[in-house]
Design an enzyme around this catalytic site. Sequence first.
Site, PDB file in Angstrom:
ATOM      1  N   HIS A   1       0.871  -1.180   0.000  1.00 51.03           N
ATOM      2  CA  HIS A   1       0.000   0.000   0.000  1.00 51.03           C
ATOM      3  C   HIS A   1       0.901   1.221   0.000  1.00 51.03           C
ATOM      4  O   HIS A   1       1.626   1.475   0.965  1.00 51.03           O
ATOM      5  CB  HIS A   1      -0.919   0.007   1.227  1.00 51.03           C
ATOM      6  CG  HIS A   1      -2.016  -0.999   1.166  1.00 51.03           C
ATOM      7  ND1 HIS A   1      -2.448  -1.723   2.242  1.00 51.03           N
ATOM      8  CD2 HIS A   1      -2.794  -1.404   0.122  1.00 51.03           C
ATOM      9  CE1 HIS A   1      -3.451  -2.512   1.880  1.00 51.03           C
ATOM     10  NE2 HIS A   1      -3.675  -2.348   0.585  1.00 51.03           N
ATOM     11  N   SER A   2       0.833   1.953  -1.093  1.00 48.41           N
ATOM     12  CA  SER A   2       1.881   2.949  -1.328  1.00 48.41           C
ATOM     13  C   SER A   2       1.947   4.080  -0.306  1.00 48.41           C
ATOM     14  O   SER A   2       3.026   4.599  -0.059  1.00 48.41           O
ATOM     15  CB  SER A   2       1.725   3.541  -2.734  1.00 48.41           C
ATOM     16  OG  SER A   2       0.360   3.686  -3.085  1.00 48.41           O
ATOM     17  N   ARG A   3       0.825   4.430   0.321  1.00 52.58           N
ATOM     18  CA  ARG A   3       0.867   5.572   1.244  1.00 52.58           C
ATOM     19  C   ARG A   3       1.507   5.228   2.581  1.00 52.58           C
ATOM     20  O   ARG A   3       1.745   6.119   3.394  1.00 52.58           O
ATOM     21  CB  ARG A   3      -0.544   6.136   1.474  1.00 52.58           C
ATOM     22  CG  ARG A   3      -1.525   5.172   2.143  1.00 52.58           C
ATOM     23  CD  ARG A   3      -2.951   5.740   2.114  1.00 52.58           C
ATOM     24  NE  ARG A   3      -3.934   4.865   2.735  1.00 52.58           N
ATOM     25  CZ  ARG A   3      -5.254   4.978   2.567  1.00 52.58           C
ATOM     26  NH1 ARG A   3      -5.745   5.928   1.792  1.00 52.58           N
ATOM     27  NH2 ARG A   3      -6.083   4.138   3.172  1.00 52.58           N
ATOM     28  N   GLU A   4       1.789   3.943   2.794  1.00 55.24           N
ATOM     29  CA  GLU A   4       2.336   3.510   4.078  1.00 55.24           C
ATOM     30  C   GLU A   4       3.858   3.642   4.057  1.00 55.24           C
ATOM     31  O   GLU A   4       4.597   2.642   4.127  1.00 55.24           O
ATOM     32  CB  GLU A   4       1.835   2.090   4.369  1.00 55.24           C
ATOM     33  CG  GLU A   4       0.291   2.092   4.468  1.00 55.24           C
ATOM     34  CD  GLU A   4      -0.370   0.708   4.422  1.00 55.24           C
ATOM     35  OE1 GLU A   4       0.344  -0.307   4.439  1.00 55.24           O
ATOM     36  OE2 GLU A   4      -1.629   0.664   4.371  1.00 55.24           O
TER      37      GLU A   4
ATOM     38  N   ARG B   1      -3.411   4.612  -2.136  1.00 60.38           N
ATOM     39  CA  ARG B   1      -3.217   3.299  -1.522  1.00 60.38           C
ATOM     40  C   ARG B   1      -3.076   2.176  -2.548  1.00 60.38           C
ATOM     41  O   ARG B   1      -2.273   1.254  -2.382  1.00 60.38           O
ATOM     42  CB  ARG B   1      -4.426   3.035  -0.606  1.00 60.38           C
ATOM     43  CG  ARG B   1      -4.674   1.599  -0.167  1.00 60.38           C
ATOM     44  CD  ARG B   1      -5.973   1.536   0.630  1.00 60.38           C
ATOM     45  NE  ARG B   1      -6.443   0.201   0.903  1.00 60.38           N
ATOM     46  CZ  ARG B   1      -6.139  -0.483   2.014  1.00 60.38           C
ATOM     47  NH1 ARG B   1      -5.345   0.012   2.921  1.00 60.38           N
ATOM     48  NH2 ARG B   1      -6.643  -1.687   2.192  1.00 60.38           N
TER      49      ARG B   1
ATOM     50  N   ASN C   1      -4.149  -5.641  -1.676  1.00 56.21           N
ATOM     51  CA  ASN C   1      -4.334  -6.562  -0.560  1.00 56.21           C
ATOM     52  C   ASN C   1      -5.774  -7.049  -0.436  1.00 56.21           C
ATOM     53  O   ASN C   1      -6.229  -7.388   0.647  1.00 56.21           O
ATOM     54  CB  ASN C   1      -3.886  -5.927   0.763  1.00 56.21           C
ATOM     55  CG  ASN C   1      -3.591  -6.982   1.830  1.00 56.21           C
ATOM     56  OD1 ASN C   1      -3.214  -8.116   1.495  1.00 56.21           O
ATOM     57  ND2 ASN C   1      -3.778  -6.643   3.094  1.00 56.21           N
ATOM     58  N   ARG C   2      -6.498  -7.054  -1.546  1.00 54.95           N
ATOM     59  CA  ARG C   2      -7.813  -7.707  -1.603  1.00 54.95           C
ATOM     60  C   ARG C   2      -7.902  -8.536  -2.881  1.00 54.95           C
ATOM     61  O   ARG C   2      -8.973  -9.046  -3.210  1.00 54.95           O
ATOM     62  CB  ARG C   2      -8.966  -6.676  -1.596  1.00 54.95           C
ATOM     63  CG  ARG C   2      -9.025  -5.777  -0.357  1.00 54.95           C
ATOM     64  CD  ARG C   2      -9.415  -6.548   0.903  1.00 54.95           C
ATOM     65  NE  ARG C   2      -9.635  -5.671   2.045  1.00 54.95           N
ATOM     66  CZ  ARG C   2      -8.664  -5.164   2.811  1.00 54.95           C
ATOM     67  NH1 ARG C   2      -7.398  -5.458   2.559  1.00 54.95           N
ATOM     68  NH2 ARG C   2      -8.977  -4.378   3.832  1.00 54.95           N
TER      69      ARG C   2
ATOM     70  N   HIS D   1       2.697  -3.568   6.577  1.00 56.92           N
ATOM     71  CA  HIS D   1       1.790  -2.444   6.343  1.00 56.92           C
ATOM     72  C   HIS D   1       1.934  -1.428   7.463  1.00 56.92           C
ATOM     73  O   HIS D   1       2.652  -1.640   8.428  1.00 56.92           O
ATOM     74  CB  HIS D   1       0.335  -2.940   6.369  1.00 56.92           C
ATOM     75  CG  HIS D   1      -0.035  -3.841   5.245  1.00 56.92           C
ATOM     76  ND1 HIS D   1      -0.887  -3.473   4.228  1.00 56.92           N
ATOM     77  CD2 HIS D   1       0.326  -5.125   4.963  1.00 56.92           C
ATOM     78  CE1 HIS D   1      -1.047  -4.471   3.389  1.00 56.92           C
ATOM     79  NE2 HIS D   1      -0.320  -5.494   3.806  1.00 56.92           N
ATOM     80  N   SER D   2       1.223  -0.321   7.327  1.00 55.14           N
ATOM     81  CA  SER D   2       1.009   0.565   8.490  1.00 55.14           C
ATOM     82  C   SER D   2      -0.388   1.163   8.328  1.00 55.14           C
ATOM     83  O   SER D   2      -0.911   1.175   7.226  1.00 55.14           O
ATOM     84  CB  SER D   2       2.066   1.683   8.532  1.00 55.14           C
ATOM     85  OG  SER D   2       1.797   2.691   7.580  1.00 55.14           O
ATOM     86  N   TYR D   3      -1.052   1.772   9.324  1.00 53.54           N
ATOM     87  CA  TYR D   3      -0.550   1.837  10.679  1.00 53.54           C
ATOM     88  C   TYR D   3      -1.531   1.102  11.609  1.00 53.54           C
ATOM     89  O   TYR D   3      -2.620   0.750  11.169  1.00 53.54           O
ATOM     90  CB  TYR D   3      -0.460   3.315  11.092  1.00 53.54           C
ATOM     91  CG  TYR D   3      -1.765   4.060  11.034  1.00 53.54           C
ATOM     92  CD1 TYR D   3      -2.175   4.685   9.835  1.00 53.54           C
ATOM     93  CD2 TYR D   3      -2.634   4.163  12.119  1.00 53.54           C
ATOM     94  CE1 TYR D   3      -3.380   5.380   9.742  1.00 53.54           C
ATOM     95  CE2 TYR D   3      -3.846   4.830  12.040  1.00 53.54           C
ATOM     96  CZ  TYR D   3      -4.203   5.445  10.857  1.00 53.54           C
ATOM     97  OH  TYR D   3      -5.423   6.135  10.775  1.00 53.54           O
TER      98      TYR D   3
ATOM     99  N   TYR E   1     -10.259  -6.184  11.437  1.00 49.71           N
ATOM    100  CA  TYR E   1     -11.545  -6.185  10.723  1.00 49.71           C
ATOM    101  C   TYR E   1     -11.552  -7.353   9.747  1.00 49.71           C
ATOM    102  O   TYR E   1     -10.502  -7.931   9.449  1.00 49.71           O
ATOM    103  CB  TYR E   1     -11.813  -4.895   9.958  1.00 49.71           C
ATOM    104  CG  TYR E   1     -10.665  -4.305   9.136  1.00 49.71           C
ATOM    105  CD1 TYR E   1     -10.395  -2.940   9.212  1.00 49.71           C
ATOM    106  CD2 TYR E   1      -9.885  -5.067   8.285  1.00 49.71           C
ATOM    107  CE1 TYR E   1      -9.386  -2.356   8.469  1.00 49.71           C
ATOM    108  CE2 TYR E   1      -8.859  -4.494   7.536  1.00 49.71           C
ATOM    109  CZ  TYR E   1      -8.627  -3.137   7.636  1.00 49.71           C
ATOM    110  OH  TYR E   1      -7.620  -2.559   6.891  1.00 49.71           O
TER     111      TYR E   1
ATOM    112  N   GLU F   1       1.316  -4.421  11.055  1.00 51.69           N
ATOM    113  CA  GLU F   1       0.887  -3.024  10.928  1.00 51.69           C
ATOM    114  C   GLU F   1       1.829  -2.232  11.833  1.00 51.69           C
ATOM    115  O   GLU F   1       1.828  -2.400  13.047  1.00 51.69           O
ATOM    116  CB  GLU F   1      -0.567  -2.834  11.393  1.00 51.69           C
ATOM    117  CG  GLU F   1      -1.607  -3.542  10.553  1.00 51.69           C
ATOM    118  CD  GLU F   1      -1.956  -2.782   9.269  1.00 51.69           C
ATOM    119  OE1 GLU F   1      -1.459  -1.663   9.075  1.00 51.69           O
ATOM    120  OE2 GLU F   1      -2.720  -3.337   8.451  1.00 51.69           O
TER     121      GLU F   1
END
Lengths: 256, 419
Positions: B179-182, B237, B254-255, B306-308, B358, B380
Amino acid sequence: MSGDEVACPANCVLLIHSNKSTTEDSLVMTSRKLNPDYYEAQRAANAVRYYINTLYGTPFRLLSFSKVHEARTEDLGEAGMKYYLEISVKDCFNKSSDRRCSAEVVYPRGESQQPPQVQISCDEFLQPNASAEEEEFFKRYSAAGSAVSAKDIPDSHGRIDPEMVPFKNLASAASSFIMLNESNENTLFNLAQVAKITQLESRDDQLRFEYAVLLHEMISQEIIRWKMLVSWSPAGGVKVSDTELLPRCHCKPPTP
Amino acid sequence: MRALLVLATVFVAVFGKETFEGHQVLRITAINEVQIKLLKELSELEHLQLDFWMEPIHEDLPVDVRVPFQSLQPVRSFLAYNEIYYDIMIEDLQDLLDMEQREMMRSCGFLPRSTNDYDYTNYHTLDEIYSFIDMLVQENPKLVSKIVIGQSYEGRPLNVLKFSTGDNHPGIWIDTGIHSREWITQASGTWFAKKIATDYGRDSALTAILDKFDIFLEISTNPDGYDYTHKTNRMWRKTRKPNPGSDCVGVDPNRNWGTGFGGGGSSSNPCSETYRGPYVNSESEVKSIVDFVKSHGNLKAFLSIHSYSQMLLYPYGDTSTPCKDHVELDDLAKKAIIDLKSLHGTSYTYGSTYDTIYQASGITTDWTYDQGIKYSYTFELRDTGSYGFLLPADQIIPTAQETWLALMAIMEHTKNNPY
């Protein structure tokens, strides 16, 4: 406040905000004890966090919880789902301030979004003392001609100009009103970034700001953009009005 | 002295500027005591704002003086009038300072010459990360190689670092930046790469692991997205593949995996951040890893970062049904986060993805686990929401260091529990 005042990143096309269409399994909740570390208890604890920050947050004070100790639910039928929590509340900028509190969160039943009702036991702890910093800050920015204006706090690298920290804290406290209003059992919000802040003329001895904020919703992973008008004074606390949900930025690939 | 009077009347005091634009540094060579005396008197004229780097003391010693731009004319007139010889040592001090600054920035990470020069305390662009990868390989040719497992949608190479001490070893996979924004994850991945290269042969635990296992590390698993977060939208993301019939771009990588694909913990709406994609492995970023895993056939641990939220998660994400190995995975997660916490006190929660955070359907570690890779975990990283995706750069190294301890716990357990 017009919606297109807030800039979307370049190359994005503004579309009408689309409704979340999650096909998430509806939570089948019965009265039971919860694992305090897991998501149900955590989401409810966050609702408590939003609530106490609407009441007691300031540019120099934000509250959060360091741990959920115990959690259980009680199904109230038509009235909704009630969560009982034992949490340690802390002042974010005062490491040694942990205090154990009891809290209750009732999420109403129904098709449309309604905010949860929150109660917390340790009011006297949360009542802020008058702070010299707050008074000084208030005086400084009440001065005639004060016209604070900034964007992207923090920036992409997580940097915040020290002078802007109280404005970010104020955004956090103010966003708590929105986050509380939007909360249900399937949401968890955090302030991702202050997109824009513009100081407006003070009125009724309150500092006033127009904020555009990006909220991160954890379950849908969406970044949700809100505009809000925020007033604050040391005596009056944080007040929020004129909240406006901003259109999503959808980014079309550049046409050749 | 007449000369000094001339000087005094000619000169007009100007308020000094902060920069050194136009300032010169002169090296003056006095030939006798008289000239030294003159220079001493010159140094006492405060309005000239002269800055003597080497004071006038003796005719055998050079006299170096920084002369502000506005004082140059009177000073040079003075020196000429008195026949005092001088050289211009520095023609424009600001130019020199600028050049030095650029050199400093270069050696601090903008154009590092080696992975020892690389700035681990800052976030980097995709190009800088790719340069880092090539440098690391170059510096450690016996241990490290680069494998290109495929191409992103926009045609960027999907680079994987392979750390190997021999043939036919089982493997451990680590990916960051899916996920690029992480951003904390790609930054940590870079630190991990350097850590592995540095510690092999020095740290007995890591050396023992590498003597038995290969480590594969994909630092920027979603390079199109990462580049996009630098140039256009910091909060991006997904992948950058357009969706036919929609204005919305991208699929949640990631889905997009085969186990649990289409479940309630993903979306069918291309505009959603958890859009699963049109079909399983529709994204080349995902398909490339799937192909790699299948053709390798002998991976024993799979760690996706991943984060966060500060969590360590094991399968499943799609269903509440506990996975077959949940007791062992839970115990190992518990140990790993105790190790993590020991360094800087950072608290993590742990459990299955479904229970802890989740329902998430079609995620990486559900699929890798179902492929038989028992030690499949999702991390995370920091923080828990204060900064979220915009984690300050000064937390990169502490985060990487503590996370490394958890990775080591999992890798050691993998080594000690062959299956």
